[in-house]
Design a protein around this motif. Structure first.
Motif, PDB file in Angstrom:
ATOM      1  N   ASP A   7       0.848  -1.197   0.000  1.00 30.57           N
ATOM      2  CA  ASP A   7       0.000   0.000   0.000  1.00 30.57           C
ATOM      3  C   ASP A   7       0.881   1.243   0.000  1.00 30.57           C
ATOM      4  O   ASP A   7       1.939   1.273   0.641  1.00 30.57           O
ATOM      5  CB  ASP A   7      -0.898   0.035   1.237  1.00 30.57           C
ATOM      6  CG  ASP A   7      -1.946  -1.066   1.222  1.00 30.57           C
ATOM      7  OD1 ASP A   7      -2.305  -1.495   0.099  1.00 30.57           O
ATOM      8  OD2 ASP A   7      -2.390  -1.488   2.299  1.00 30.57           O
ATOM      9  N   ARG A   8       0.417   2.291  -0.679  1.00 30.62           N
ATOM     10  CA  ARG A   8       1.171   3.539  -0.681  1.00 30.62           C
ATOM     11  C   ARG A   8       0.760   4.367   0.543  1.00 30.62           C
ATOM     12  O   ARG A   8       0.057   5.361   0.441  1.00 30.62           O
ATOM     13  CB  ARG A   8       0.930   4.310  -1.966  1.00 30.62           C
ATOM     14  CG  ARG A   8       1.524   3.619  -3.189  1.00 30.62           C
ATOM     15  CD  ARG A   8       1.672   4.550  -4.359  1.00 30.62           C
ATOM     16  NE  ARG A   8       0.393   5.127  -4.766  1.00 30.62           N
ATOM     17  CZ  ARG A   8       0.241   6.006  -5.755  1.00 30.62           C
ATOM     18  NH1 ARG A   8       1.302   6.392  -6.431  1.00 30.62           N
ATOM     19  NH2 ARG A   8      -0.939   6.470  -6.059  1.00 30.62           N
ATOM     20  N   SER A   9       1.182   3.902   1.710  1.00 28.08           N
ATOM     21  CA  SER A   9       0.861   4.608   2.948  1.00 28.08           C
ATOM     22  C   SER A   9       2.004   4.402   3.931  1.00 28.08           C
ATOM     23  O   SER A   9       2.940   3.650   3.678  1.00 28.08           O
ATOM     24  CB  SER A   9      -0.442   4.067   3.547  1.00 28.08           C
ATOM     25  OG  SER A   9      -0.203   2.850   4.229  1.00 28.08           O
ATOM     26  N   HIS A  10       1.919   5.101   5.078  1.00 26.83           N
ATOM     27  CA  HIS A  10       2.948   4.969   6.110  1.00 26.83           C
ATOM     28  C   HIS A  10       2.641   3.830   7.080  1.00 26.83           C
ATOM     29  O   HIS A  10       3.389   3.636   8.050  1.00 26.83           O
ATOM     30  CB  HIS A  10       3.100   6.290   6.868  1.00 26.83           C
ATOM     31  CG  HIS A  10       3.743   7.361   6.038  1.00 26.83           C
ATOM     32  ND1 HIS A  10       5.094   7.432   5.825  1.00 26.83           N
ATOM     33  CD2 HIS A  10       3.195   8.388   5.325  1.00 26.83           C
ATOM     34  CE1 HIS A  10       5.370   8.466   5.040  1.00 26.83           C
ATOM     35  NE2 HIS A  10       4.235   9.054   4.731  1.00 26.83           N
ATOM     36  N   GLN A  11       1.581   3.085   6.844  1.00 24.32           N
ATOM     37  CA  GLN A  11       1.271   1.917   7.682  1.00 24.32           C
ATOM     38  C   GLN A  11       2.127   0.736   7.214  1.00 24.32           C
ATOM     39  O   GLN A  11       1.656  -0.183   6.539  1.00 24.32           O
ATOM     40  CB  GLN A  11      -0.233   1.584   7.578  1.00 24.32           C
ATOM     41  CG  GLN A  11      -1.160   2.729   7.977  1.00 24.32           C
ATOM     42  CD  GLN A  11      -0.890   3.232   9.382  1.00 24.32           C
ATOM     43  OE1 GLN A  11      -0.736   2.440  10.314  1.00 24.32           O
ATOM     44  NE2 GLN A  11      -0.817   4.550   9.542  1.00 24.32           N
ATOM     45  N   ILE A  12       3.415   0.793   7.578  1.00 19.27           N
ATOM     46  CA  ILE A  12       4.376  -0.150   7.010  1.00 19.27           C
ATOM     47  C   ILE A  12       4.617  -1.382   7.885  1.00 19.27           C
ATOM     48  O   ILE A  12       5.227  -2.344   7.428  1.00 19.27           O
ATOM     49  CB  ILE A  12       5.735   0.541   6.718  1.00 19.27           C
ATOM     50  CG1 ILE A  12       6.333   1.103   8.015  1.00 19.27           C
ATOM     51  CG2 ILE A  12       5.580   1.615   5.671  1.00 19.27           C
ATOM     52  CD1 ILE A  12       7.753   1.611   7.865  1.00 19.27           C
ATOM     53  N   VAL A  13       4.161  -1.349   9.155  1.00 23.58           N
ATOM     54  CA  VAL A  13       4.483  -2.459  10.069  1.00 23.58           C
ATOM     55  C   VAL A  13       3.989  -3.812   9.549  1.00 23.58           C
ATOM     56  O   VAL A  13       4.729  -4.798   9.596  1.00 23.58           O
ATOM     57  CB  VAL A  13       3.952  -2.177  11.495  1.00 23.58           C
ATOM     58  CG1 VAL A  13       4.275  -3.348  12.431  1.00 23.58           C
ATOM     59  CG2 VAL A  13       4.589  -0.908  12.044  1.00 23.58           C
ATOM     60  N   PRO A  14       2.735  -3.918   9.031  1.00 27.62           N
ATOM     61  CA  PRO A  14       2.294  -5.227   8.508  1.00 27.62           C
ATOM     62  C   PRO A  14       3.186  -5.752   7.384  1.00 27.62           C
ATOM     63  O   PRO A  14       3.252  -6.951   7.156  1.00 27.62           O
ATOM     64  CB  PRO A  14       0.871  -4.944   7.987  1.00 27.62           C
ATOM     65  CG  PRO A  14       0.423  -3.737   8.733  1.00 27.62           C
ATOM     66  CD  PRO A  14       1.659  -2.918   8.937  1.00 27.62           C
ATOM     67  N   ARG A  15       3.880  -4.836   6.710  1.00 26.36           N
ATOM     68  CA  ARG A  15       4.752  -5.232   5.605  1.00 26.36           C
ATOM     69  C   ARG A  15       6.150  -5.612   6.098  1.00 26.36           C
ATOM     70  O   ARG A  15       6.696  -6.649   5.731  1.00 26.36           O
ATOM     71  CB  ARG A  15       4.854  -4.061   4.612  1.00 26.36           C
ATOM     72  CG  ARG A  15       5.898  -4.224   3.525  1.00 26.36           C
ATOM     73  CD  ARG A  15       5.429  -5.089   2.406  1.00 26.36           C
ATOM     74  NE  ARG A  15       6.386  -5.155   1.304  1.00 26.36           N
ATOM     75  CZ  ARG A  15       6.082  -5.568   0.097  1.00 26.36           C
ATOM     76  NH1 ARG A  15       4.857  -5.964  -0.173  1.00 26.36           N
ATOM     77  NH2 ARG A  15       6.990  -5.619  -0.844  1.00 26.36           N
ATOM     78  N   VAL A  16       6.757  -4.760   6.941  1.00 28.39           N
ATOM     79  CA  VAL A  16       8.158  -4.981   7.321  1.00 28.39           C
ATOM     80  C   VAL A  16       8.304  -5.864   8.564  1.00 28.39           C
ATOM     81  O   VAL A  16       9.343  -6.495   8.756  1.00 28.39           O
ATOM     82  CB  VAL A  16       8.914  -3.648   7.538  1.00 28.39           C
ATOM     83  CG1 VAL A  16       8.992  -2.866   6.252  1.00 28.39           C
ATOM     84  CG2 VAL A  16       8.283  -2.816   8.639  1.00 28.39           C
ATOM     85  N   MET A  17       7.282  -5.895   9.423  1.00 25.29           N
ATOM     86  CA  MET A  17       7.345  -6.745  10.629  1.00 25.29           C
ATOM     87  C   MET A  17       6.015  -7.492  10.793  1.00 25.29           C
ATOM     88  O   MET A  17       5.308  -7.317  11.791  1.00 25.29           O
ATOM     89  CB  MET A  17       7.640  -5.893  11.863  1.00 25.29           C
ATOM     90  CG  MET A  17       8.930  -5.110  11.774  1.00 25.29           C
ATOM     91  SD  MET A  17       9.281  -4.154  13.271  1.00 25.29           S
ATOM     92  CE  MET A  17       9.991  -5.412  14.319  1.00 25.29           C
ATOM     93  N   PRO A  18       5.646  -8.321   9.818  1.00 27.50           N
ATOM     94  CA  PRO A  18       4.325  -8.963   9.837  1.00 27.50           C
ATOM     95  C   PRO A  18       4.117  -9.886  11.032  1.00 27.50           C
ATOM     96  O   PRO A  18       3.017  -9.947  11.585  1.00 27.50           O
ATOM     97  CB  PRO A  18       4.281  -9.740   8.515  1.00 27.50           C
ATOM     98  CG  PRO A  18       5.716  -9.922   8.118  1.00 27.50           C
ATOM     99  CD  PRO A  18       6.430  -8.712   8.629  1.00 27.50           C
ATOM    100  N   PHE A  19       5.158 -10.596  11.436  1.00 27.57           N
ATOM    101  CA  PHE A  19       5.029 -11.527  12.571  1.00 27.57           C
ATOM    102  C   PHE A  19       4.719 -10.761  13.854  1.00 27.57           C
ATOM    103  O   PHE A  19       3.786 -11.104  14.590  1.00 27.57           O
ATOM    104  CB  PHE A  19       6.318 -12.338  12.733  1.00 27.57           C
ATOM    105  CG  PHE A  19       6.297 -13.296  13.898  1.00 27.57           C
ATOM    106  CD1 PHE A  19       5.642 -14.517  13.787  1.00 27.57           C
ATOM    107  CD2 PHE A  19       6.923 -12.974  15.093  1.00 27.57           C
ATOM    108  CE1 PHE A  19       5.607 -15.408  14.866  1.00 27.57           C
ATOM    109  CE2 PHE A  19       6.902 -13.849  16.168  1.00 27.57           C
ATOM    110  CZ  PHE A  19       6.243 -15.059  16.054  1.00 27.57           C
ATOM    111  N   LEU A  20       5.481  -9.699  14.121  1.00 28.17           N
ATOM    112  CA  LEU A  20       5.250  -8.882  15.324  1.00 28.17           C
ATOM    113  C   LEU A  20       3.867  -8.233  15.283  1.00 28.17           C
ATOM    114  O   LEU A  20       3.146  -8.216  16.285  1.00 28.17           O
ATOM    115  CB  LEU A  20       6.335  -7.807  15.432  1.00 28.17           C
ATOM    116  CG  LEU A  20       6.220  -6.860  16.628  1.00 28.17           C
ATOM    117  CD1 LEU A  20       6.403  -7.599  17.944  1.00 28.17           C
ATOM    118  CD2 LEU A  20       7.233  -5.717  16.539  1.00 28.17           C
TER     119      LEU A  20
END
Length: 373
Positions: free
Chosen positions: A71-84
């Motif tokens: 997604d083109r947004s700043h909600q990046i945690v599901p992408r870069v740290m999906p397990f956490l």
């Protein structure tokens, strides 16, 4: 003869029993006891899985996240740290997971993090790394106590503002070469360019110039070796807690050993050459290696016992310059360019400000301080 054989078997069994019990305790009894203690304290988390803990699930979740469009947004945690991200949703902001047989309490509450990191009693310790990880990430980042303080004291002068100012020409040269290359690509027609490898190379070039200015090509080779080592380490990460795995003569283990030896040899030769010319007074110490060696000489010339750091420790700190600075800087630059592409009004403001302050001149330190956008 039979009695001797039986006696040898019995002795071997007696010797192996304590080792087997210790191994069983490490990979099963201790983790289960720690899990029980954590749950009794009211913490929720994943159940311990024999030897590997959650490593497989961590790797699978990252792989799955990267197969989907971002997604083109700043909600990046599901992408870069999906397990956490998944475990926070499931168990809350403070929970525990397993990295091999070791539990990790994950804390994502900012106030609690502040309390922990401002604690002056030394209760907060760094995560223990495995021997495989230490091959890639050595040096200051893994030290504790007096050893950390000594290394920090020796390294600090290299990062004083006045010293960093001297490195500005190296930054400019690397950036100029990359932009010039891009200009040639679009000289006659437009083209599509994947900027991620370009900015990885830019960050590596900058570190090579600022850390080892007189050994630029050798610096590039070290970066290539570290990148390959990081790839091998990621591929081997699910086995890193298997007892004795690093000693197995697998193709990856042999290659990692070769790369580690080549890196060590390159850095040792560079350091010895630099020390020789520094002692002869023929070189200005305007790169990280020179500044580090200069600071170390000053430390060793004092009367303190065990002052200074060894050649091997200098090598480890040089490796750390790369691994700490390259990927982080390249990632930030890529994300900045993505944001500027999405918000083109800010792109125009930034471009206009740079033109106003520098015009056609090369950037200098004073001018950079005036950049607000």
């Amino acid at each position: 003869m039979r009695e001797i054989l039986l006696a040898l078997v019995l002795v071997a069994a007696i010797l192996l029993i304590p080792w087997a019990w210790k191994a069983f305790s490490w990979i099963w009894l201790k983790p289960k006891k720690l899990e029980k203690c954590l749950r009794e304290q009211g913490l929720k988390g994943t159940s311990y899985k024999f030897l590997f803990g959650d490593i497989k699930e961590m790797m699978d979740s990252v792989k799955a996240a990267r197969t989907k469009p971002m997604d083109r947004s700043h909600q990046i945690v599901p992408r870069v740290m999906p397990f956490l991200h998944d475990k926070v949703q499931k168990y809350g902001k403070t929970h525990f997971t397993w990295f091999g047989p070791n539990p990790r309490v994950n804390i994502t509450d900012p106030d609690m993090i502040r309390d922990i990191l401002s604690n002056k009693f030394g209760h907060f310790e760094k995560l223990a790394s495995t021997p495989l990880e230490r091959k890639l990430i050595p040096g200051l980042v893994g030290y504790e106590g007096e050893k950390w303080a000594k290394h920090r004291r020796i390294i600090n002068p290299a990062f004083h503002l006045e010293k960093l100012k001297m490195m500005l020409p190296a930054f400019h040269t690397s950036c100029h070469e990359m932009v010039e290359k891009w200009q040639k690509l679009v000289a006659n027609e437009s083209c599509e360019l994947d900027i991620w490898p370009e900015l990885q190379n830019l960050a590596a070039d900058v570190i090579s110039r600022t850390a080892f200015s007189s050994s630029f090509e050798e610096g590039r080779r070290i970066f290539q070796l570290q990148s390959e080592m990081a790839t091998h380490l990621m591929q081997s990460s699910r086995f890193m807690f298997a007892p004795g795995y690093r000693f197995l003569p697998t193709k990856k283990n042999r290659r990692m050993k070769e790369m580690s030896q080549e890196m060590g040899s390159l850095l040792q030769n560079m350091i010895l050459r630099r020390e020789k010319v520094m002692k002869a007074g023929r070189l200005q110490n305007n790169d990280l290696l020179g500044l580090l060696l200069e600071s170390n000489f000053k430390e060793m010339s004092g009367k303190t016992r065990n002052a200074g750091i060894t050649i091997d420790e200098v090598i480890d700190e040089c490796k750390l310059f790369y691994i700490a600075g390259q990927e982080t800087s390249a990632t930030l630059l890529v994300w900045t360019m993505i944001c500027l592409s999405i918000h083109q009004d800010w792109q125009e403001k930034a471009r206009e400000e740079v033109s106003q302050i520098f015009g056609s001149q090369s950037p200098d330190f004073e001018g950079l301080n005036h950049l607000k956008v």
